[in-house]
Structure formats: C-alpha cells, structure tokens
Design a protein around this motif. Structure first.
Motif, PDB file in Angstrom:
ATOM      1  N   PHE A 193       0.837  -1.187   0.000  1.00 11.52           N
ATOM      2  CA  PHE A 193       0.000   0.000   0.000  1.00 11.52           C
ATOM      3  C   PHE A 193       0.868   1.231   0.000  1.00 11.52           C
ATOM      4  O   PHE A 193       0.592   2.192  -0.681  1.00 11.52           O
ATOM      5  CB  PHE A 193      -0.899  -0.041   1.232  1.00 11.52           C
ATOM      6  N   PHE A 194       1.943   1.196   0.762  1.00 12.37           N
ATOM      7  CA  PHE A 194       2.865   2.317   0.805  1.00 12.37           C
ATOM      8  C   PHE A 194       3.495   2.520  -0.549  1.00 12.37           C
ATOM      9  O   PHE A 194       3.698   3.631  -0.982  1.00 12.37           O
ATOM     10  CB  PHE A 194       3.965   2.071   1.831  1.00 12.37           C
ATOM     11  N   ILE A 195       3.825   1.442  -1.195  1.00 11.56           N
ATOM     12  CA  ILE A 195       4.451   1.542  -2.498  1.00 11.56           C
ATOM     13  C   ILE A 195       3.494   2.192  -3.477  1.00 11.56           C
ATOM     14  O   ILE A 195       3.872   3.052  -4.243  1.00 11.56           O
ATOM     15  CB  ILE A 195       4.887   0.158  -3.001  1.00 11.56           C
ATOM     16  N   VAL A 196       2.260   1.770  -3.455  1.00 12.51           N
ATOM     17  CA  VAL A 196       1.277   2.376  -4.346  1.00 12.51           C
ATOM     18  C   VAL A 196       1.179   3.856  -4.047  1.00 12.51           C
ATOM     19  O   VAL A 196       1.147   4.682  -4.933  1.00 12.51           O
ATOM     20  CB  VAL A 196      -0.105   1.728  -4.182  1.00 12.51           C
ATOM     21  N   VAL A 197       1.127   4.178  -2.780  1.00 12.31           N
ATOM     22  CA  VAL A 197       1.033   5.575  -2.379  1.00 12.31           C
ATOM     23  C   VAL A 197       2.222   6.343  -2.911  1.00 12.31           C
ATOM     24  O   VAL A 197       2.087   7.418  -3.474  1.00 12.31           O
ATOM     25  CB  VAL A 197       0.968   5.710  -0.847  1.00 12.31           C
ATOM     26  N   ALA A 198       3.385   5.800  -2.746  1.00 10.81           N
ATOM     27  CA  ALA A 198       4.579   6.480  -3.189  1.00 10.81           C
ATOM     28  C   ALA A 198       4.570   6.670  -4.690  1.00 10.81           C
ATOM     29  O   ALA A 198       4.889   7.731  -5.199  1.00 10.81           O
ATOM     30  CB  ALA A 198       5.805   5.706  -2.767  1.00 10.81           C
ATOM     31  N   GLY A 230      10.518  -2.340  -0.265  1.00 17.16           N
ATOM     32  CA  GLY A 230       9.506  -2.635  -1.257  1.00 17.16           C
ATOM     33  C   GLY A 230       9.625  -1.670  -2.417  1.00 17.16           C
ATOM     34  O   GLY A 230      10.228  -0.601  -2.287  1.00 17.16           O
ATOM     35  N   CYS A 231       9.062  -2.058  -3.562  1.00 15.97           N
ATOM     36  CA  CYS A 231       9.196  -1.238  -4.768  1.00 15.97           C
ATOM     37  C   CYS A 231       7.972  -1.414  -5.654  1.00 15.97           C
ATOM     38  O   CYS A 231       7.469  -2.524  -5.822  1.00 15.97           O
ATOM     39  CB  CYS A 231      10.457  -1.662  -5.518  1.00 15.97           C
ATOM     40  N   LEU A 232       7.519  -0.307  -6.236  1.00 14.38           N
ATOM     41  CA  LEU A 232       6.386  -0.310  -7.160  1.00 14.38           C
ATOM     42  C   LEU A 232       6.787   0.399  -8.441  1.00 14.38           C
ATOM     43  O   LEU A 232       7.400   1.471  -8.399  1.00 14.38           O
ATOM     44  CB  LEU A 232       5.200   0.422  -6.531  1.00 14.38           C
TER      45      LEU A 232
END
Length: 183
Positions: free
Chosen positions: A3-8, A172-174
């Motif tokens: 979720f954080f990755i998506v946010v970022a 993590g990475c998106l």
C-alpha cells in the motif's frame, strides 16, 4: 507495505494533464521483500482539462508494523528523452519524502490510496490491506515541465529504511508505467 508503495508511486505520478493512458503497475521489489504489491490500473484513457484521476485496485502486504523514519524515494522519467521529472510540489515527480510525514503534509495525495477503514496515519500494523477503489489525483504542475507533458512515463517508487547510510535497505518497490497527453 504494498500500500505504501502504491502511495509512493502515486505521489511521484501526481500530474495534471488532460489524458492519462495507463500501461502497467507492478511490484519491482526483490523476492521476499517485507513490502509487496499487487494491483491493477483501471483507468485506461481519461480526458480531463486541468484535473484527472487514475483509478486503481491495490492489495498491500505488510510483514512488519510500519512506523516513522521510512522514506519514499520516487523517480519519474519520461521515456522518449530520459527526462527526469523534477519534484513539482513536494510529493509529485522525482522526490524523496518521509512516509509518515507525507500522510499529514499531503493527505489529498496520499490518503486516497488507503482503504476507507484504515486510518491515514502511522503506525500501520502488519497486515494485508485491500483497496478496490484507490485513486491518484494528477495536478496542473505537470503541464509546465520541460519539453511538455506529452509522452510515456515510468515512475519507480521505493520504500527505503536507513536512507543514505551503509545500512540502507529497500523494503519494497512499485513500478508504474503510463502515458500523458495534454489536450
């Protein structure tokens, strides 16, 4: 952490143009990363003058509680000329921000990515977070970037601990691939 990755990634992508063509959204983290991501871009082409939204579904798995001192490092590049979009408003383009501070400083850009039943604040408990109605808002700052906004873009968003130290780790990475066209 997904979720954080998506946010970022969405922070990085936050743009204002008339049309967005979604191409892909994928997890670019190493196998076994503590933050992982799954999702889909639902918006294919949305003509909007001055403001638009990109709709997403997201599933984020956090294998540990997320607290202060995690950084979101975003790099947004226009593919045709390898132009790195500068940090436009503190959160969009190529920027590095402290995750928990971004929740309070940029709630309109970040909180739309979280499930409605999850408070948009730190800490985030280890869990799986599903948001079938996430969205990213694109704003007008992108219309004035060097070379114009039209083109294909890649935004790589990393969640990083101990940024700039020998202990730095990407948790993590998106990767978000999209096209922007001003109309």
């Amino acid at each position: 952490m997904k979720f954080f990755i998506v946010v970022a990634t969405l922070f990085v992508a936050s743009v204002s143009s008339s049309v967005l063509r979604a191409k892909g959204l994928s997890d670019c983290g190493a196998g076994g990363s503590p933050i992982s991501f799954q999702g889909e871009i639902l918006t294919q082409t949305v003509p909007v003058v001055g403001r638009m939204f990109m709709d997403l579904t997201t599933t984020t798995q956090l294998n540990a509680t997320v607290e202060d001192n995690l950084q979101v490092r975003k790099v947004t590049t226009r593919v045709a000329d390898n132009y790195q979009v500068p940090c436009l408003n503190g959160i969009s383009g190529t920027c590095t921000v402290e995750f928990c501070s971004a929740l309070t400083t940029y709630p309109d850009a970040v909180c739309t990515l979280f499930p409605a039943d999850v408070p948009c604040s730190c800490p985030f408990l280890a869990d799986v977070y599903v948001n079938p109605s996430a969205y990213v808002t694109f704003t007008s700052e992108w219309l004035a970037i060097e070379g114009g906004v039209n083109g294909d873009y890649i935004t790589r968003t990393e969640i990083v601990s101990n940024l700039g130290t020998p202990e730095e780790a990407i948790l993590g990475c998106l990767l978000l691939e999209y096209a922007l066209v001003a109309v």
